[in-house]
Every structure is written in structure tokens, then in C-alpha cells.
Write a protein that holds these residues in place. Structure first.
Motif, PDB file in Angstrom:
ATOM      1  N   GLN A 167      14.709   6.833   1.323  1.00  0.00           N
ATOM      2  CA  GLN A 167      14.110   6.297   2.551  1.00  0.00           C
ATOM      3  C   GLN A 167      14.696   7.015   3.765  1.00  0.00           C
ATOM      4  O   GLN A 167      15.908   7.040   3.945  1.00  0.00           O
ATOM      5  CB  GLN A 167      14.374   4.799   2.647  1.00  0.00           C
ATOM      6  N   VAL A 168      13.829   7.611   4.595  1.00  0.00           N
ATOM      7  CA  VAL A 168      14.309   8.341   5.771  1.00  0.00           C
ATOM      8  C   VAL A 168      13.842   7.713   7.084  1.00  0.00           C
ATOM      9  O   VAL A 168      14.313   8.099   8.150  1.00  0.00           O
ATOM     10  CB  VAL A 168      13.911   9.841   5.728  1.00  0.00           C
ATOM     11  N   ALA A 169      12.945   6.733   7.014  1.00  0.00           N
ATOM     12  CA  ALA A 169      12.492   6.047   8.233  1.00  0.00           C
ATOM     13  C   ALA A 169      11.886   4.703   7.865  1.00  0.00           C
ATOM     14  O   ALA A 169      11.335   4.520   6.783  1.00  0.00           O
ATOM     15  CB  ALA A 169      11.473   6.885   8.990  1.00  0.00           C
ATOM     16  N   THR A 170      12.025   3.744   8.784  1.00  0.00           N
ATOM     17  CA  THR A 170      11.419   2.419   8.657  1.00  0.00           C
ATOM     18  C   THR A 170      10.750   2.082   9.974  1.00  0.00           C
ATOM     19  O   THR A 170      11.298   2.357  11.039  1.00  0.00           O
ATOM     20  CB  THR A 170      12.487   1.345   8.369  1.00  0.00           C
ATOM     21  N   TRP A 198       9.182  -8.577   9.765  1.00  0.00           N
ATOM     22  CA  TRP A 198       8.674  -9.252   8.567  1.00  0.00           C
ATOM     23  C   TRP A 198       7.917  -8.261   7.700  1.00  0.00           C
ATOM     24  O   TRP A 198       8.130  -8.169   6.501  1.00  0.00           O
ATOM     25  CB  TRP A 198       7.783 -10.430   8.972  1.00  0.00           C
ATOM     26  N   ASP A 199       6.990  -7.529   8.322  1.00  0.00           N
ATOM     27  CA  ASP A 199       6.240  -6.483   7.637  1.00  0.00           C
ATOM     28  C   ASP A 199       6.846  -5.137   8.039  1.00  0.00           C
ATOM     29  O   ASP A 199       7.239  -4.943   9.185  1.00  0.00           O
ATOM     30  CB  ASP A 199       4.766  -6.507   8.046  1.00  0.00           C
ATOM     31  N   ASN A 200       6.914  -4.217   7.103  1.00  0.00           N
ATOM     32  CA  ASN A 200       7.538  -2.929   7.363  1.00  0.00           C
ATOM     33  C   ASN A 200       6.738  -1.795   6.755  1.00  0.00           C
ATOM     34  O   ASN A 200       6.059  -1.972   5.738  1.00  0.00           O
ATOM     35  CB  ASN A 200       8.951  -2.887   6.772  1.00  0.00           C
ATOM     36  N   ALA A 201       6.858  -0.625   7.363  1.00  0.00           N
ATOM     37  CA  ALA A 201       6.356   0.617   6.794  1.00  0.00           C
ATOM     38  C   ALA A 201       7.575   1.497   6.537  1.00  0.00           C
ATOM     39  O   ALA A 201       8.454   1.614   7.394  1.00  0.00           O
ATOM     40  CB  ALA A 201       5.397   1.301   7.761  1.00  0.00           C
ATOM     41  N   TYR A 202       7.641   2.076   5.371  1.00  0.00           N
ATOM     42  CA  TYR A 202       8.773   2.918   4.989  1.00  0.00           C
ATOM     43  C   TYR A 202       8.291   4.335   4.735  1.00  0.00           C
ATOM     44  O   TYR A 202       7.206   4.537   4.199  1.00  0.00           O
ATOM     45  CB  TYR A 202       9.444   2.390   3.713  1.00  0.00           C
ATOM     46  N   PHE A 203       9.108   5.318   5.087  1.00  0.00           N
ATOM     47  CA  PHE A 203       8.803   6.717   4.828  1.00  0.00           C
ATOM     48  C   PHE A 203       9.909   7.283   3.955  1.00  0.00           C
ATOM     49  O   PHE A 203      11.094   7.168   4.294  1.00  0.00           O
ATOM     50  CB  PHE A 203       8.712   7.494   6.154  1.00  0.00           C
ATOM     51  N   TYR A 204       9.532   7.851   2.820  1.00  0.00           N
ATOM     52  CA  TYR A 204      10.487   8.385   1.849  1.00  0.00           C
ATOM     53  C   TYR A 204      10.267   9.885   1.652  1.00  0.00           C
ATOM     54  O   TYR A 204       9.135  10.360   1.711  1.00  0.00           O
ATOM     55  CB  TYR A 204      10.285   7.726   0.475  1.00  0.00           C
ATOM     56  N   MET A 242       9.789  18.072   9.926  1.00  0.00           N
ATOM     57  CA  MET A 242       8.415  17.734   9.604  1.00  0.00           C
ATOM     58  C   MET A 242       8.003  16.651  10.587  1.00  0.00           C
ATOM     59  O   MET A 242       8.768  15.708  10.828  1.00  0.00           O
ATOM     60  CB  MET A 242       8.303  17.217   8.171  1.00  0.00           C
ATOM     61  N   SER A 243       6.836  16.779  11.174  1.00  0.00           N
ATOM     62  CA  SER A 243       6.396  15.768  12.134  1.00  0.00           C
ATOM     63  C   SER A 243       5.047  15.198  11.728  1.00  0.00           C
ATOM     64  O   SER A 243       4.257  15.855  11.060  1.00  0.00           O
ATOM     65  CB  SER A 243       6.324  16.357  13.550  1.00  0.00           C
ATOM     66  N   PHE A 244       4.821  13.956  12.117  1.00  0.00           N
ATOM     67  CA  PHE A 244       3.548  13.299  11.858  1.00  0.00           C
ATOM     68  C   PHE A 244       3.317  12.253  12.936  1.00  0.00           C
ATOM     69  O   PHE A 244       4.248  11.762  13.566  1.00  0.00           O
ATOM     70  CB  PHE A 244       3.506  12.661  10.464  1.00  0.00           C
ATOM     71  N   TYR A 245       2.048  11.949  13.165  1.00  0.00           N
ATOM     72  CA  TYR A 245       1.694  10.902  14.116  1.00  0.00           C
ATOM     73  C   TYR A 245       1.696   9.560  13.407  1.00  0.00           C
ATOM     74  O   TYR A 245       1.305   9.462  12.250  1.00  0.00           O
ATOM     75  CB  TYR A 245       0.310  11.161  14.717  1.00  0.00           C
ATOM     76  N   LYS A 246       2.126   8.527  14.114  1.00  0.00           N
ATOM     77  CA  LYS A 246       2.151   7.182  13.532  1.00  0.00           C
ATOM     78  C   LYS A 246       1.742   6.153  14.578  1.00  0.00           C
ATOM     79  O   LYS A 246       1.908   6.358  15.770  1.00  0.00           O
ATOM     80  CB  LYS A 246       3.541   6.847  13.004  1.00  0.00           C
ATOM     81  N   SER A 303       0.868  -1.180   0.000  1.00  0.00           N
ATOM     82  CA  SER A 303       0.000   0.000   0.000  1.00  0.00           C
ATOM     83  C   SER A 303       0.898   1.220   0.000  1.00  0.00           C
ATOM     84  O   SER A 303       1.980   1.209   0.581  1.00  0.00           O
ATOM     85  CB  SER A 303      -0.883   0.045   1.255  1.00  0.00           C
ATOM     86  N   SER A 304       0.460   2.292  -0.644  1.00  0.00           N
ATOM     87  CA  SER A 304       1.274   3.507  -0.643  1.00  0.00           C
ATOM     88  C   SER A 304       0.396   4.746  -0.778  1.00  0.00           C
ATOM     89  O   SER A 304      -0.758   4.670  -1.201  1.00  0.00           O
ATOM     90  CB  SER A 304       2.299   3.474  -1.769  1.00  0.00           C
ATOM     91  N   ILE A 305       0.974   5.873  -0.396  1.00  0.00           N
ATOM     92  CA  ILE A 305       0.352   7.177  -0.595  1.00  0.00           C
ATOM     93  C   ILE A 305       1.451   8.099  -1.093  1.00  0.00           C
ATOM     94  O   ILE A 305       2.608   7.996  -0.678  1.00  0.00           O
ATOM     95  CB  ILE A 305      -0.309   7.699   0.700  1.00  0.00           C
ATOM     96  N   ASP A 306       1.102   8.990  -2.004  1.00  0.00           N
ATOM     97  CA  ASP A 306       2.073   9.894  -2.609  1.00  0.00           C
ATOM     98  C   ASP A 306       1.537  11.316  -2.459  1.00  0.00           C
ATOM     99  O   ASP A 306       0.445  11.615  -2.938  1.00  0.00           O
ATOM    100  CB  ASP A 306       2.235   9.530  -4.079  1.00  0.00           C
TER     101      ASP A 306
END
Length: 73
Positions: free
Chosen positions: A50-53, A39-45, A27-31, A13-16
Motif C-alpha cells: 500500500q503506497v497511498a490511502t 469510514w470508506d477508503n480507496a487504497y493504491f498498491y 508515476m502520476s494519476f488524476y484522482k 471494487s478493484s482494478i489490477d
């Protein structure tokens, strides 16, 4: 954003989003993460870099990442 791929193997799944940043800063965001650890990962680009996993399970929290002035995706 919430993934719609719950219990679906080998899926993504992705959002652009494109934003205009007025000056260098953070820049801040809630997660909140709920996935199978390591095994499963969320990546932030930012701009394809890639700046966060994130993986595992966590409650709501704030994540901050450095961002420079200008238009970013």
C-alpha cells in the motif's frame, strides 16, 4: 475507475494493471474521491504494498508516487 458499489454495504471494487516502467521516477494519476470520511477508503498498491490511502471528498487532483524501473502490478 469508478466503483459500482454505491450504497452497497461491505463491498469492494478493484482494478489490477501490470505496467512496464522504463526507469526510476514518479508515476502520476488524476484522482477524485467521494466517500464517507474515515469510514470508506480507496487504497493504491504497487506490487502488493500500500503506497497511498484516500478518504473523504475532494475535487480532481494529481497524485504522484515513487516507482522503480521494471514490471509492476
Amino acid at each position: 475507475m469508478q466503483s459500482t458499489n454505491h450504497n452497497v454495504a461491505s463491498s469492494t471494487s478493484s482494478i489490477d494493471v501490470t505496467v512496464e516502467i522504463p526507469r526510476d521516477g514518479l508515476m502520476s494519476f488524476y484522482k477524485r474521491i467521494s466517500c464517507e470520511s474515515s469510514w470508506d477508503n480507496a487504497y493504491f498498491y504497487i506490487d502488493g504494498a500500500q503506497v497511498a490511502t484516500f478518504t473523504g471528498t475532494s475535487g480532481w487532483g494529481v497524485k504522484e508516487v515513487a516507482v522503480t524501473e521494471g514490471t509492476h502490478n
